[in-house]
Structure formats: structure tokens, C-alpha cells
Write a protein that holds these residues in place. Structure first.
Motif, PDB file in Angstrom:
ATOM      1  N   PHE A 274       0.830  -1.216   0.000  1.00 26.10           N
ATOM      2  CA  PHE A 274       0.000   0.000   0.000  1.00 26.10           C
ATOM      3  C   PHE A 274       0.858   1.257   0.000  1.00 26.10           C
ATOM      4  O   PHE A 274       1.807   1.358   0.782  1.00 26.10           O
ATOM      5  N   LYS A 275       0.477   2.197  -0.852  1.00 20.84           N
ATOM      6  CA  LYS A 275       1.156   3.498  -0.868  1.00 20.84           C
ATOM      7  C   LYS A 275       0.126   4.583  -0.609  1.00 20.84           C
ATOM      8  O   LYS A 275      -0.933   4.604  -1.246  1.00 20.84           O
ATOM      9  N   LEU A 276       0.444   5.484   0.306  1.00 13.91           N
ATOM     10  CA  LEU A 276      -0.456   6.613   0.564  1.00 13.91           C
ATOM     11  C   LEU A 276       0.151   7.882   0.002  1.00 13.91           C
ATOM     12  O   LEU A 276       1.302   8.223   0.301  1.00 13.91           O
TER      13      LEU A 276
ATOM     14  N   LEU B 244       4.800   6.061   2.040  1.00 13.59           N
ATOM     15  CA  LEU B 244       4.162   7.378   2.155  1.00 13.59           C
ATOM     16  C   LEU B 244       4.912   8.334   1.238  1.00 13.59           C
ATOM     17  O   LEU B 244       6.145   8.340   1.226  1.00 13.59           O
ATOM     18  N   ASP B 245       4.169   9.133   0.465  1.00 19.51           N
ATOM     19  CA  ASP B 245       4.791  10.004  -0.544  1.00 19.51           C
ATOM     20  C   ASP B 245       4.160  11.393  -0.510  1.00 19.51           C
ATOM     21  O   ASP B 245       3.110  11.618  -1.119  1.00 19.51           O
ATOM     22  N   PRO B 246       4.809  12.359   0.192  1.00 19.52           N
ATOM     23  CA  PRO B 246       4.232  13.713   0.242  1.00 19.52           C
ATOM     24  C   PRO B 246       4.686  14.609  -0.912  1.00 19.52           C
ATOM     25  O   PRO B 246       4.443  15.818  -0.876  1.00 19.52           O
TER      26      PRO B 246
ATOM     27  N   LEU C 278      10.171   5.663   2.374  1.00 19.57           N
ATOM     28  CA  LEU C 278       9.576   6.991   2.413  1.00 19.57           C
ATOM     29  C   LEU C 278       9.942   7.654   1.084  1.00 19.57           C
ATOM     30  O   LEU C 278      11.113   7.709   0.720  1.00 19.57           O
ATOM     31  N   GLU C 279       8.903   8.132   0.365  1.00 26.98           N
ATOM     32  CA  GLU C 279       9.127   8.614  -1.000  1.00 26.98           C
ATOM     33  C   GLU C 279       9.137  10.141  -1.020  1.00 26.98           C
ATOM     34  O   GLU C 279       8.182  10.768  -0.540  1.00 26.98           O
ATOM     35  N   ASP C 280      10.184  10.738  -1.570  1.00 23.52           N
ATOM     36  CA  ASP C 280      10.286  12.174  -1.755  1.00 23.52           C
ATOM     37  C   ASP C 280       9.746  12.983  -0.573  1.00 23.52           C
ATOM     38  O   ASP C 280       8.846  13.820  -0.751  1.00 23.52           O
TER      39      ASP C 280
ATOM     40  N   THR D 149      12.555   7.898  -4.687  1.00 21.05           N
ATOM     41  CA  THR D 149      12.206   9.118  -5.420  1.00 21.05           C
ATOM     42  C   THR D 149      11.644   8.862  -6.806  1.00 21.05           C
ATOM     43  O   THR D 149      12.040   7.905  -7.468  1.00 21.05           O
ATOM     44  N   ASN D 150      10.710   9.708  -7.197  1.00 22.10           N
ATOM     45  CA  ASN D 150      10.389   9.877  -8.608  1.00 22.10           C
ATOM     46  C   ASN D 150      10.453  11.368  -8.939  1.00 22.10           C
ATOM     47  O   ASN D 150       9.953  11.821  -9.958  1.00 22.10           O
ATOM     48  N   MET D 151      11.105  12.130  -8.049  1.00 27.46           N
ATOM     49  CA  MET D 151      11.186  13.576  -8.256  1.00 27.46           C
ATOM     50  C   MET D 151      12.610  14.085  -8.427  1.00 27.46           C
ATOM     51  O   MET D 151      12.846  14.971  -9.242  1.00 27.46           O
TER      52      MET D 151
HETATM   53 MG    MG Z   1       6.113   9.847  -5.853  1.00 27.00          MG
END
Ligand code: MG
Ligand code: GKR
Length: 434
Positions: A200-202, A230-232, A255-257, A278-280
Motif C-alpha cells: 500500500f502506498k499513501l 508514504l509520498d508527500p 519513504l518517497e520524496d 524518489t520519482n522527483m
Molecule cells: Mg512519488
């Protein structure tokens, strides 16, 4: 008779069809999704009458770059994929003239001119691979060197969301609102029930970090031992990121970005054992060196749209391997064509260490005749020639007509504008937001 006639490989025509697809009111740190989102469907037709399909972002800037490339591809061969990027550079003009008009949100990282062009190239590459696969009787994964797995795992992509768009006549669904930990857990349960997702990704950056920490803790309680992310989208300062990382170390898979920029990510990473993804800050090859040598990220979310196609995605995967950096996969709102492309390339990546992201289960519309079915959170890798999808021409026509009928307000994704419908004082939040 074992040689493929040249005509079978020669491009006779390229069709570009911009569409608007219904999108739910999903919240992110920049605002909320508009009721419809633009995508571009690319069809490459060979002289032998075989059609290959690809898909990318549909915002006006991408469309304007795709037009000259479509024209230039005529008479070339669908197997000349290494020449595609150079051809695009030669014919697309200077994308900096259009780059300022696209994706003001920055949710996909900094948008440079090259990135726009690569995102356009990706759809042409996928369409050529689809046509080539159909011509040779081989699935796309075979053209990429072959699959290393029979199915690809996806994660449930959870969003805070409203029950409906604040616009009369906008599409509605039956998900209801999710604005607190209970709502998020209920959403996750439905995803698990309907598609079998176990990861699960929020999407975060919507509420103050304490509330998002509480939502992740509620998910951890509801789904013990399951991978959570979690990706803020870079909404937090380095200090706030440290606090969240401390609270969720041992709870999150990654933890994403948490924060924007490679130096900031490196500062967060240096103070926590929690892996950062990351995707940023890594979305192009030139961004890799700094991020990998400073230890800013332990996982890169690949996305064949950003990286210029499926073959470049494999190139990225090789570099990640060399640096011991893990690989996952990013998604934006997309149709079944891109989902098929994502699944083919994912099937060929030996060290794809995490379930891929997809927005697909949120979609109620598609341009393919058969909607893919997730089983146990996985999609089976197709062995049919090409991508293994067929265009639903009637659906494509209807979604294109919606695009034609639009006065231009929905042709470029603008999450802040959509938020202003509910809150006229809303401006895109300064970064860091917290
Ligand atoms: Mg992302
Ligand atoms: O669809 O709102 C969204 C996401 O925030 C998307 O725009 C991001 O690019 O999903 C993406 C992400 O993982 O950052």
C-alpha cells in the motif's frame, strides 16, 4: 520467406489522438485532480497495415512536440528505435518554448525541456515496439530480451480524496470521501478486496504530517507486516522529514520524496535508516550521479514515460544495479496502454524489488477493449504479440470528442485550478509546506 519485407517495417502513418479521461477528486500537496485528465494516444501504422499503440501525457505542450515527430516518422522503420531520440531532438524544435506552460505542479520533478521530449518519445517507442511485436509475432517483453517473471506485482495507490468533484456534471463514483485514518484504511480494504493488493502506498503532503503518520500507523495495524509507503511529493522541510522518518522507521517499507532536491534528500537520508525513494529528484540520467554518490536515495521509481521509453528504463535499471540502488515504479493517471507497457518492461527487470505503483484501479474509462484484471495484486504478463492490447475505437472516439468539446480548461493538468473551485483563495503551496 523468413525475411520480413521492408514494407512491413515501414511507417505509413502516425495518428495522434488526445483524449480526456474521467479522474476522481484525488488530493495531493498541490491541489486536487481535475474531473478529467488529458492523455495522448499514439498510433503507428505500417505499410503492411499493422497498428502499434503508445500513450503519454496529453497536455498541450506534449501534443505540440508529438506533432512534428509523427510527421517525421513517416517512411522510417519501426525497428529503428535507437534513432528516435535524435530524430525528436532534430524535429521537435526547442521545447523550452513550451515547457513553461506544462505541469506547473512539479509533482513529476522539475520539468525540463528534455524531459518533455523524452515523455513524447516514450509513446512513440512503445507504439513502434507494439507494431514490431505484432509484425514478428512476439510480445514486447520478448523484444526487450524476455521476461524474467510471469506476473508483475502492483501496490494499492491510496489517496486522500473527496466524495465528489465540486463541479456540476462532473463524473461521480461510489468510493466516498477518505480524509482521515479510518477513511484511508477503508479505502485500502476495498483495494485489497477487489484487486488482492498486499502492498500500500499513501499519497501524502495533503494534511499536517502528524495526521499522515496516524494514517500510516492505522494501515500498519490493519495490515500487519504488509509493505507500506508514504509520498508527500516533497512537501516537508528536512527537519520535518527527520521527524516523520523517526516516527515511521520500522513501519514503512520506504519513504518517497519527503523533501525536494537531492541535497535535501541526502540530509534526510544521512539521519535515518529508513530507505528513501524518489520519482522527483532522479528523473533523468544526468541527475543520477549526484543522487547516488551522495546516498540521497536507496530506491528509484522508474517511469518509462519520463525516461524516454522501455529500453531506457532497462538502462536505468542497469545503473541502479551497479550502484546497489533498488528499483520500483512510478505512475500518474494513465490508461490500459501504458499499464500494458509498464507490465512488459517490469517483467524484464531482474531486480525490480518493490511492487509497482499504478493509478489504474481509480479509472472508470479506458481505450482498450479488455480491461486488465489484477489477481492477488498482480497482472499476468501477456505473451500475445506486441503489448497484447486492442484499441476500442468507439471509446477512443468518445474520449477524443470530450477533448474536442473542452474549451481548453482541462487540456492541461492543473491541480491548483481544480482546488480553487472549492477554495478560491488556494494557491500552490510554497515548498516546504510543513
Ligand atoms: Mg512519488
Ligand atoms: O496523481 O496526484 C497524483 C500524484 O501525486 C502524481 O502526480 C505523482 O506524480 O504519483 C506520483 C508520485 O508518486 O509522485
Amino acid at each position: 520467406d523468413r525475411v520480413i519485407p521492408q514494407a512491413n517495417l515501414t511507417v505509413e502513418a502516425v495518428r495522434l489522438t488526445p483524449v480526456l479521461i474521467a479522474d476522481p477528486p484525488l488530493l495531493n500537496t498541490q491541489g486536487v485532480h481535475q474531473p478529467y485528465t488529458p492523455r495522448l494516444v499514439v498510433e503507428v501504422v505500417t505499410e503492411a497495415g499493422v497498428t502499434g499503440v503508445g500513450e503519454t501525457y496529453g497536455d498541450t505542450a506534449y501534443l505540440r512536440l508529438a506533432e512534428p515527430l509523427a510527421e517525421a516518422l513517416r517512411g522510417r522503420r519501426i525497428n529503428e528505435l535507437n534513432a528516435l531520440e535524435t530524430l525528436a531532438e532534430a524535429v521537435c524544435g526547442d521545447p523550452s518554448s513550451v515547457s513553461d506552460r506544462v505541469d506547473a505542479s512539479g509533482l513529476r520533478g522539475v520539468r525540463t525541456a528534455d524531459k518533455l521530449r523524452l515523455s513524447v518519445v516514450s509513446a512513440f517507442e512503445v507504439a513502434c515496439l507494439d507494431a514490431l511485436g505484432k509484425t514478428c509475432g512476439l510480445p514486447v517483453h520478448a523484444l526487450l530480451g524476455g521476461k524474467v517473471r510471469e506476473s508483475v506485482e502492483y501496490s494499492a495507490y491510496l489517496f486522500y480524496r473527496w466524495a465528489k468533484h465540486p463541479v456540476d456534471g462532473a463524473p461521480v463514483d461510489d468510493w466516498g470521501a477518505a480524509l482521515d485514518p479510518e477513511g484511508v484504511v477503508a479505502q485500502a480494504r476495498r483495494f485489497a478486496r477487489d484487486h488482492g493488493f498486499t502492498s500500500f502506498k499513501l499519497k501524502g503532503g495533503v494534511f499536517p504530517p502528524d495526521q499522515e503518520i496516524a494514517a500510516i500507523q492505522a494501515l500498519a495495524e490493519a495490515f500487519p507486516g504488509r509493505p507500506l509507503r508514504l509520498d508527500p511529493n516533497g512537501a516537508w522541510s528536512v527537519e520535518t522529514s527527520h521527524e516523520v522518518a523517526r516516527a515511521l522507521d520500522g513501519v514503512l517499507e520506504y519513504l518517497e520524496d519527503p523533501t525536494t532536491g537531492t541535497p535535501g534528500m541526502a540530509r534526510v537520508a544521512s539521519a535515518t535508516p529508513l530507505p528513501l525513494a524518489t520519482n522527483m529528484c532522479v528523473t533523468t540520467f544526468p541527475e543520477i550521479e549526484e543522487a547516488f554518490t551522495t546516498g540521497a536515495v536507496r530506491i528509484v521509481l522508474c517511469d518509462h514515460h519520463y525516461w524516454g521509453g522501455l529500453r531506457n528504463t532497462r538502462r536505468l535499471a542497469g545503473i541502479c544495479d551497479a550502484f546497489g540502488v533498488g528499483l520500483s515504479m512510478h505512475s500518474n493517471t494513465h490508461l490500459g496502454i501504458s499499464l500494458a507497457a509498464m507490465t512488459h518492461v517490469a517483467a524484464t527487470l531482474p531486480h525490480l524489488d518493490h511492487a509497482c505503483d499504478t493509478h489504474y484501479p481509480w479509472l472508470t474509462e479506458d481505450v482498450v477493449t479488455e480491461r486488465p484484471v489484477f489477481t492477488g495484486g498482480h497482472l499476468t504478463v501477456s505473451d500475445a504479440p506486441g503489448l497484447g492490447v486492442e484499441l476500442d475505437r468507439e471509446a477512443l472516439r468518445a474520449l477524443h470528442e470530450r477533448w474536442l468539446a473542452d474549451d481548453g480548461t482541462l487540456r492541461d493538468r492543473d491541480d491548483a485550478a481544480a482546488m480553487r473551485v472549492a477554495d478560491p483563495t488556494w494557491t500552490t503551496p510554497a515548498v516546504p509546506r510543513w
